[in-house]
Design a protein around this motif. Structure first.
Motif, PDB file in Angstrom:
ATOM      1  N   MET A 152      11.087  16.456  37.348  1.00 23.01           N
ATOM      2  CA  MET A 152       9.836  17.187  37.150  1.00 23.01           C
ATOM      3  C   MET A 152       9.972  18.645  37.593  1.00 23.01           C
ATOM      4  O   MET A 152       9.490  19.549  36.911  1.00 23.01           O
ATOM      5  N   GLN A 153      10.638  18.868  38.726  1.00 25.52           N
ATOM      6  CA  GLN A 153      10.825  20.238  39.212  1.00 25.52           C
ATOM      7  C   GLN A 153      11.643  21.061  38.223  1.00 25.52           C
ATOM      8  O   GLN A 153      11.328  22.211  37.939  1.00 25.52           O
ATOM      9  N   LEU A 154      12.705  20.472  37.720  1.00 23.08           N
ATOM     10  CA  LEU A 154      13.536  21.177  36.749  1.00 23.08           C
ATOM     11  C   LEU A 154      12.767  21.408  35.457  1.00 23.08           C
ATOM     12  O   LEU A 154      12.885  22.470  34.841  1.00 23.08           O
ATOM     13  N   GLY A 155      11.963  20.434  35.052  1.00 21.41           N
ATOM     14  CA  GLY A 155      11.154  20.575  33.846  1.00 21.41           C
ATOM     15  C   GLY A 155      10.146  21.695  33.980  1.00 21.41           C
ATOM     16  O   GLY A 155       9.915  22.458  33.035  1.00 21.41           O
ATOM     17  N   MET A 156       9.532  21.823  35.170  1.00 25.46           N
ATOM     18  CA  MET A 156       8.571  22.902  35.396  1.00 25.46           C
ATOM     19  C   MET A 156       9.259  24.262  35.396  1.00 25.46           C
ATOM     20  O   MET A 156       8.636  25.277  35.148  1.00 25.46           O
ATOM     21  N   ILE A 212      17.401  18.777  31.303  1.00 21.92           N
ATOM     22  CA  ILE A 212      18.790  18.342  31.469  1.00 21.92           C
ATOM     23  C   ILE A 212      19.073  17.061  30.696  1.00 21.92           C
ATOM     24  O   ILE A 212      20.191  16.794  30.336  1.00 21.92           O
ATOM     25  N   GLY A 213      18.041  16.250  30.466  1.00 18.54           N
ATOM     26  CA  GLY A 213      18.244  14.991  29.758  1.00 18.54           C
ATOM     27  C   GLY A 213      18.220  13.819  30.722  1.00 18.54           C
ATOM     28  O   GLY A 213      18.654  13.926  31.873  1.00 18.54           O
ATOM     29  N   ALA A 232      14.817  11.138  42.074  1.00 19.78           N
ATOM     30  CA  ALA A 232      15.322  11.595  40.769  1.00 19.78           C
ATOM     31  C   ALA A 232      14.166  12.058  39.882  1.00 19.78           C
ATOM     32  O   ALA A 232      14.285  13.079  39.197  1.00 19.78           O
ATOM     33  N   GLU A 233      13.041  11.337  39.917  1.00 25.20           N
ATOM     34  CA  GLU A 233      11.890  11.724  39.098  1.00 25.20           C
ATOM     35  C   GLU A 233      11.314  13.055  39.566  1.00 25.20           C
ATOM     36  O   GLU A 233      10.963  13.911  38.752  1.00 25.20           O
ATOM     37  N   ARG A 234      11.215  13.253  40.894  1.00 24.95           N
ATOM     38  CA  ARG A 234      10.723  14.541  41.405  1.00 24.95           C
ATOM     39  C   ARG A 234      11.649  15.677  40.996  1.00 24.95           C
ATOM     40  O   ARG A 234      11.200  16.757  40.605  1.00 24.95           O
TER      41      ARG A 234
END
Length: 176
Positions: A20-24, A29-30, A15-17
């Protein structure tokens, strides 16, 4: 069987990866989405597969005496620092503080174990025809795949015939 706590940590990691991928990618998304039961359930199987692969690589590294030196860790930190525009001592201090230094060592050990597997693998190309070829469409590409095969074990020797046994017809034909 994998322990439930290990699987939960694996799901957390997945979930953390993903976060991070979505954030980059510029998507935020929250955190509620990443804690949701539906996403966690969808990540359960990939997390279990990843844990099994990691355990296998760990065992392989142990069985073959693979180790990661401090110099290798320092070199990797320098690579990461260069890519992120940070000074290696500062990045190392951050990693120590955040508990990420062990993950660098572990990643290097996994890479060594994977290199060992690849170095001992026999790669064979296998051609699979595209379904269109069956209908005579030569414009469709043929897909080539590779796979690693373990060396075949040597065949077991045939058992010696019992004392006084007569050769079979097939054996007599082989002798001619």
């Amino acid at each position: 069987e994998l322990s439930p706590s290990l699987v939960e940590r694996g799901i957390d990691s997945q979930a953390e990866r993903l976060r991070m991928q979505l954030g980059m990618s510029g998507l935020d998304i929250g955190s509620d989405y990443f804690a949701g039961a539906e996403l966690r359930e969808r990540l359960r199987e990939p997390a279990q597969e990843e844990i099994r692969a990691q355990l296998l690589l760990e065992k392989l590294a142990e069985d073959h005496g693979l180790e990661v030196s401090d110099a290798e860790v320092e070199a990797r930190i320098a690579e990461i620092a260069e890519a992120s525009g940070k000074q290696p001592p500062r990045l190392k201090a951050e990693m120590e503080r955040d508990g990420r230094l062990d993950s660098v060592r572990w990643s290097l050990l996994q890479n060594k174990a994977l290199d060992l597997v690849v170095s001992r693998a026999t790669i064979t190309e296998v051609k699979h025809e595209h379904p269109a070829h069956a209908h005579g469409d030569p414009e469709e590409p043929t897909i080539a795949a590779t796979r690693a095969e373990a060396p075949a074990p040597a065949p077991a020797p045939a058992p010696a015939p019992a004392a006084g046994a007569q050769p079979t017809k097939a054996k007599k034909a082989e002798e001619k």
